[in-house]
Design an enzyme around this catalytic site. Structure first.
Site, short mmCIF file in Angstrom:
data_model
loop_
_atom_site.label_atom_id
_atom_site.label_comp_id
_atom_site.label_asym_id
_atom_site.label_seq_id
_atom_site.Cartn_x
_atom_site.Cartn_y
_atom_site.Cartn_z
N ASP A 179 0.83 -1.37 0.16
CA ASP A 179 -0.22 -0.28 -0.02
C ASP A 179 0.55 1.34 -0.20
O ASP A 179 2.24 1.27 0.46
CB ASP A 179 -0.70 0.00 1.06
CG ASP A 179 -1.83 0.86 1.30
OD1 ASP A 179 -2.84 1.39 0.40
OD2 ASP A 179 -1.90 2.00 2.19
N GLU A 214 16.16 -14.26 -1.04
CA GLU A 214 16.35 -15.09 0.30
C GLU A 214 15.32 -16.27 0.39
O GLU A 214 16.21 -17.63 0.46
CB GLU A 214 16.54 -14.45 1.41
CG GLU A 214 16.48 -15.22 2.79
CD GLU A 214 17.00 -14.74 3.98
OE1 GLU A 214 16.68 -15.33 5.26
OE2 GLU A 214 17.29 -13.68 4.09
#
Length: 545
Positions: A210, A260
């Site tokens: 957002d 990752e």
């Protein structure tokens, strides 16, 4: 770990679930996570690749969950973490990706951090997590600067200090219940690292971010030369408060966190940003190879119903955004915008005819474009905007702060109709007298899901057929397009090996720009003719423009 060669998000079709309006499993009139679980077979049948869930975190609901009090839990209104885990299990079984809505620009005024800040003294570490500042003028009675909030009114509110006297002011670019976080404070970034990892560890496939062009403010908080710009446009246009260069370092770091996890198990995680910036070129800066994977391209949503306007925004997106190595993320509807059936037709309460025809054509156009696409719940039913909600049921904070109905968002958030001939139309599992949190008009019966599935001419079948073809045809999805010459008012392009999409934006029948094997049309298409407000796909050798 060997990474997947196909990055699913590049051409995915994601369905936006506005949780409180999707399906209610408890009978309280508010949708919930168990309702999302119950509706997922429907979404699988529709053919979407994933879902984006609106905020379901603990919240006082001043802005329907975009005022987050705890980023690592579920509000009892929507269920609990156990229910969320069941949702993830079902989604994985159905092959549906799950994206969560994360709100890093601001939190709730009931977040523990902000409560600590109110109890603390000026200059404290607790207040340094937000934007607290002394006021101007006699006794500091005026806000620290002239900025206006996007939802109306000043962007500052004054607090009462522990001694009972008026004190400092805090910044909120939306509502006073949504204080902006200070991303120049390293505690804020460290906290959101924990939030990302909490949900990634529970199996989510990524995040919709957002206000992704927000987070950082000018360090000196100076006056704006156009203080009413944000409120006037309902967009993030104040360059002192939005689109600051420092924000890109945050997205580089978040991208590294996602990579990752991807390196760990081979599953791509997605970051898609709500990026409101003036140009496609600025938009492209957010989707560089080491930043966000994608960002919503709102220019198509805001383009007027005009062939030249659509061609211009599509061309700019393909040049500037796709040129970064990302793919364009197309969108026509969402929880903040007037629905296309009403927007394109400038219709009354129920919508009909022209608006519906244009919305169908726009849907087919969007699904033919290279890149990813997002569908807002109810879009696949052809739902119109509910424009005549009475004042006493409106819940949008824009209405509360301005007293105006202009650009309020309740009309596109009315709960979905699933079945039956009267409210609650199967939305709630309670008694027939159970009231949805926003009232559904009687005409929603015409748009109920059970009726749409039974009618092969419905919006639902157009979307389902389009998604099936998009998945089956190698010409669609990721790639490029080539524009074809076409009559005035007609937009036509070819994808891959001879798949043509054409849209007639006019109102009179127009000769089709190419001939070939028809695949799908948004409306009746007599041989060799593409009627006004109609789109069609077909296979052609493109030698007969």
């Amino acid at each position: 770990m060997t990474l997947n060669t196909h990055r699913w998000w590049r051409d995915a079709v994601i369905y936006q679930v506005y949780v409180r309006s999707f399906l209610d499993s408890t009978g309280d009139g508010i949708g919930d996570l168990a309702g999302v679980r119950a509706g997922m077979p429907y979404l699988k049948k529709l053919g979407v690749d994933g879902i984006w869930l609106s905020p379901f975190y603990p919240s006082p609901q001043h802005d329907h969950g975009y005022d987050v009090a705890d980023y690592c839990d579920v509000d009892p209104l929507f269920g609990d973490l156990a229910e969320f885990d069941l949702l993830m299990t079902d989604a994985r079984r159905l092959g549906i990706k799950v994206l969560l809505d994360i709100v890093p620009n601001h939190c709730s005024s009931e977040h523990p951090w902000f409560r600590d800040a109110l109890a603390a003294e000026p200059g404290s570490e607790a207040r340094a997590r937000f934007h607290f500042a002394d006021g101007r003028g006699p006794e500091g009675a005026e806000p620290p600067n002239n900025w206006h909030a996007m939802f109306g009114g000043p962007a500052w509110s004054r607090v009462t200090e522990a001694d009972g006297n008026p004190g400092q002011w805090y910044l909120h670019m939306f509502t006073s219940e949504q204080p902006d976080l200070n991303w120049r404070n390293p505690e804020v970034g460290a906290h959101f690292d924990q939030v990302l990892r909490f949900w990634l560890d529970r199996g989510v496939d990524g995040f919709r971010i957002d206000v992704a062009a927000g987070l950082f403010k000018h360090p000196d908080l100076p006056d704006s030369p156009d203080p009413e710009a944000d409120a006037r446009t309902r967009d993030s246009v104040n360059p002192l408060a939005w689109n600051r260069p420092e924000v890109h370092d945050v997205w580089r770091h978040w991208r590294s966190v996602c990579e990752e996890y991807t390196e760990r198990d081979g599953r791509d995680r997605l970051l898609v940003g709500e990026v409101s910036v003036p140009t496609a070129r600025e938009h492209a800066q957010y989707v560089r190879p080491d930043e966000l994977h994608q960002a919503f391209f709102f220019d198509l949503l805001s383009a007027p119903w005009n062939a030249d306007a659509f061609r211009k925004v599509i061309s700019e997106a393909m040049q500037d955004i796709a040129g970064t190595g990302s793919t364009v993320t197309w969108v026509l509807n969402n929880h903040d915008q007037v629905r296309t059936v009403t927007r394109y037709g400038e219709l009354g309460t129920e919508g009909s005819g022209l608006g519906a025809a244009r919305a169908r054509a726009a849907a087919l156009l969007m699904l033919a474009l290279p890149g990813a696409a997002y569908i807002y719940q109810g879009e696949e039913l052809g739902l119109p905007e509910v424009v005549d909600l009475p004042d006493d049921v409106l819940t949008d904070p824009i209405f509360r702060r301005t007293g105006s109905r202009a650009r309020i968002r309740d009309g596109c958030r009315v709960p979905l109709p699933w079945s039956g001939h009267a409210s609650p139309f199967g939305f709630t599992s309670g008694a027939e007298s159970a009231k949805p949190w926003l009232p559904q008009p009687d005409y929603f019966a015409e748009y109920a899901t059970d009726r749409a599935l039974a009618d092969t001419r419905s919006f639902w079948h157009l979307y389902r057929d389009g998604l099936q073809l998009r998945a089956a045809l190698p010409q669609l999805g990721e790639g490029t397009l080539r524009w074809l010459e076409a009559p005035p008012g007609v937009l036509a392009f070819v994808r891959g090996d001879g798949l043509v999409c054409a849209v007639n934006f006019g109102t009179a029948p127009t000769p089709a720009p190419v001939s070939g094997t028809p695949l799908l049309s948004s409306g009746p298409c007599p041989a060799g003719v593409l009627p006004g407000s109609t789109a069609a796909w077909w296979i052609s050798d493109c030698t007969n423009p």
